[in-house]
Design an enzyme around this catalytic site. Structure first.
Site, PDB file in Angstrom:
ATOM      1  N   ARG A   1      -3.293  -2.756  -4.637  1.00  0.00           N
ATOM      2  CA  ARG A   1      -4.295  -2.107  -4.773  1.00  0.00           C
ATOM      3  C   ARG A   1      -4.514  -1.098  -5.939  1.00  0.00           C
ATOM      4  NH1 ARG A   1      -8.215  -0.243  -0.384  1.00  0.00           N
ATOM      5  NH2 ARG A   1      -7.075   1.683  -0.563  1.00  0.00           N
TER       6      ARG A   1
ATOM      7  N   THR B   1      -9.028   1.455  -9.442  1.00  0.00           N
ATOM      8  CA  THR B   1     -10.505   0.224  -8.898  1.00  0.00           C
ATOM      9  C   THR B   1     -10.324   0.180  -7.461  1.00  0.00           C
ATOM     10  OG1 THR B   1      -9.259  -1.386  -9.351  1.00  0.00           O
ATOM     11  CG2 THR B   1     -10.264  -0.525 -11.367  1.00  0.00           C
TER      12      THR B   1
ATOM     13  N   ASP C   1      -1.357   4.869   5.117  1.00  0.00           N
ATOM     14  CA  ASP C   1      -0.704   3.468   4.061  1.00  0.00           C
ATOM     15  C   ASP C   1       0.499   2.506   4.520  1.00  0.00           C
ATOM     16  OD1 ASP C   1       0.975   1.726   1.914  1.00  0.00           O
ATOM     17  OD2 ASP C   1      -0.447   3.148   0.096  1.00  0.00           O
TER      18      ASP C   1
ATOM     19  N   ASP D   1       3.697   1.885   2.860  1.00  0.00           N
ATOM     20  CA  ASP D   1       4.327   2.970   2.690  1.00  0.00           C
ATOM     21  C   ASP D   1       5.280   3.458   4.406  1.00  0.00           C
ATOM     22  OD1 ASP D   1       4.461   3.846  -0.272  1.00  0.00           O
ATOM     23  OD2 ASP D   1       2.385   4.813   0.250  1.00  0.00           O
TER      24      ASP D   1
HETATM   25  C1  PRP Z   1      -3.074  -2.317   1.242  1.00  0.00           C
HETATM   26  C2  PRP Z   1      -2.647  -3.292   2.215  1.00  0.00           C
HETATM   27  C3  PRP Z   1      -3.783  -4.602   2.005  1.00  0.00           C
HETATM   28  C4  PRP Z   1      -4.294  -3.690   1.146  1.00  0.00           C
HETATM   29  C5  PRP Z   1      -5.572  -3.712   1.306  1.00  0.00           C
HETATM   30  O1  PRP Z   1      -1.505  -3.432  -0.024  1.00  0.00           O
HETATM   31  O2  PRP Z   1      -1.577  -3.611   2.736  1.00  0.00           O
HETATM   32  O3  PRP Z   1      -2.620  -5.563   1.499  1.00  0.00           O
HETATM   33  O4  PRP Z   1      -4.097  -2.193   0.894  1.00  0.00           O
HETATM   34  O5  PRP Z   1      -6.695  -3.143   0.767  1.00  0.00           O
HETATM   35  P1  PRP Z   1      -7.696  -3.765   0.799  1.00  0.00           P
HETATM   36  O6  PRP Z   1      -8.195  -4.514   2.261  1.00  0.00           O
HETATM   37  O7  PRP Z   1      -8.898  -2.705  -0.164  1.00  0.00           O
HETATM   38  O8  PRP Z   1      -7.525  -4.894  -0.480  1.00  0.00           O
HETATM   39  P2  PRP Z   1      -1.470  -1.777  -0.941  1.00  0.00           P
HETATM   40  O9  PRP Z   1      -2.338  -2.452  -2.220  1.00  0.00           O
HETATM   41  O10 PRP Z   1      -1.333  -0.941  -0.665  1.00  0.00           O
HETATM   42  O11 PRP Z   1       0.344  -2.362  -1.593  1.00  0.00           O
HETATM   43  P3  PRP Z   1       1.687  -2.161  -0.500  1.00  0.00           P
HETATM   44  O12 PRP Z   1       1.741  -3.015   0.643  1.00  0.00           O
HETATM   45  O13 PRP Z   1       2.327  -2.895  -1.319  1.00  0.00           O
HETATM   46  O14 PRP Z   1       1.602  -1.247  -0.397  1.00  0.00           O
HETATM   47  N1  URA Z   2      -3.901   0.530   2.784  1.00  0.00           N
HETATM   48  C1  URA Z   2      -3.652   0.699   3.716  1.00  0.00           C
HETATM   49  O1  URA Z   2      -2.801   0.668   3.500  1.00  0.00           O
HETATM   50  N2  URA Z   2      -4.077   1.776   4.619  1.00  0.00           N
HETATM   51  C2  URA Z   2      -5.628   1.448   3.653  1.00  0.00           C
HETATM   52  O2  URA Z   2      -6.142   2.202   5.267  1.00  0.00           O
HETATM   53  C3  URA Z   2      -5.985   0.588   3.004  1.00  0.00           C
HETATM   54  C4  URA Z   2      -5.216  -0.141   2.235  1.00  0.00           C
END
Ligand code: PRP
Ligand code: URA
Length: 209
Positions: free
Chosen positions: A104, A108, A200, A203
């Site tokens: 993400r 945005t 997150d 993380d």
């Molecule tokens: C997180 C999560 C989803 C997304 C959800 O990933 O694991 O993929 O956000 O958010 P959304 O429904 O608003 O799209 P992130 O983009 O943080 O990536 P990561 O798993 O690499 O940390």
């Molecule tokens: N991605 C995450 O990992 N946690 C949230 O709450 C939203 C997006």
């Protein structure tokens, strides 16, 4: 419109509460996620196609059922979806695994694609797309679109925590996809994080913050 199937078995609620706690370590978080994914897999795979086989018990020959060979593809959304694969694999060890990389954009909150590799024959298989978090729904919507572009037709989405906003986005964009979740939380905050959520997920799994 796609159905929302809430899998709120007491064991899952208990383990999810532990995951939500701020002080839970990465090691415990990963183990709990794997365990919950395995419990959820029972429900998500409830309608997997079976095929008859003839076997011999110590008593007699008999026809019984096994899961069809080409049954399943698990597709984690990187990174956090990776934490759910081993739980599903414990139930369906023969399942193939595809990967979709999305992150993400911090400003945005829109998903940005960086990787997509799916197994061949995806159109003949049931696809279980996995990601612990369904927040705005942007990542799940784009991942489902990518799977459909590669031929996927029979797709389920499995998450741990869903926000109402994300559920609506997936239902609007992909009304043929059912959503399996262990919890439906209250809302999103100003940073598009799920409230109360668990922070997150990527993380916390990988210890990157
Ligand atoms: C997180 C999560 C989803 C997304 C959800 O990933 O694991 O993929 O956000 O958010 P959304 O429904 O608003 O799209 P992130 O983009 O943080 O990536 P990561 O798993 O690499 O940390
Ligand atoms: N991605 C995450 O990992 N946690 C949230 O709450 C939203 C997006």
């Amino acid at each position: 419109m796609g159905e929302v199937i809430l899998i709120d078995h007491p064991m899952i609620q208990h383990k999810l509460t532990l995951m939500r706690k701020e002080e839970t370590s990465s090691k415990d978080f990963r183990e709990l996620l794997e365990e919950i994914a395995m419990f959820m897999a029972y429900e998500v795979t409830r309608d997997l196609p079976l095929m008859p086989v003839r076997i011999k018990t110590p008593i007699c020959e008999t026809e019984q059922n096994i899961i069809e060979g080409k049954a399943l593809v698990i597709v984690p959304i990187l990174r956090a979806g990776l934490g759910m694969v081993s739980g599903l694999h414990r139930l369906v060890p023969a399942a193939k695994v595809g990967h979709i990389g999305l992150y993400r954009d911090p400003k945005t909150h829109k998903p940005v694609e960086y990787y997509c590799k799916l197994p061949e024959g995806i159109s003949e298989r049931e696809v279980i797309l996995v990601d612990p978090m369904l927040a705005t729904g942007g990542s799940a919507v784009d991942a489902i679109t990518l799977i459909k572009q590669k031929g996927g037709v029979n797709i389920k989405f499995m998450c741990l925590v869903a926000a109402p906003e994300g559920i609506k986005a997936v239902q609007d964009a992909h009304p043929d996809v059912n959503i399996y979740t262990a919890a439906i939380d209250e809302c999103l905050n100003e940073n598009a994080y799920i409230v109360p959520g668990l922070g997150d997920a990527g993380d916390r799994i990988f210890g990157t913050k």
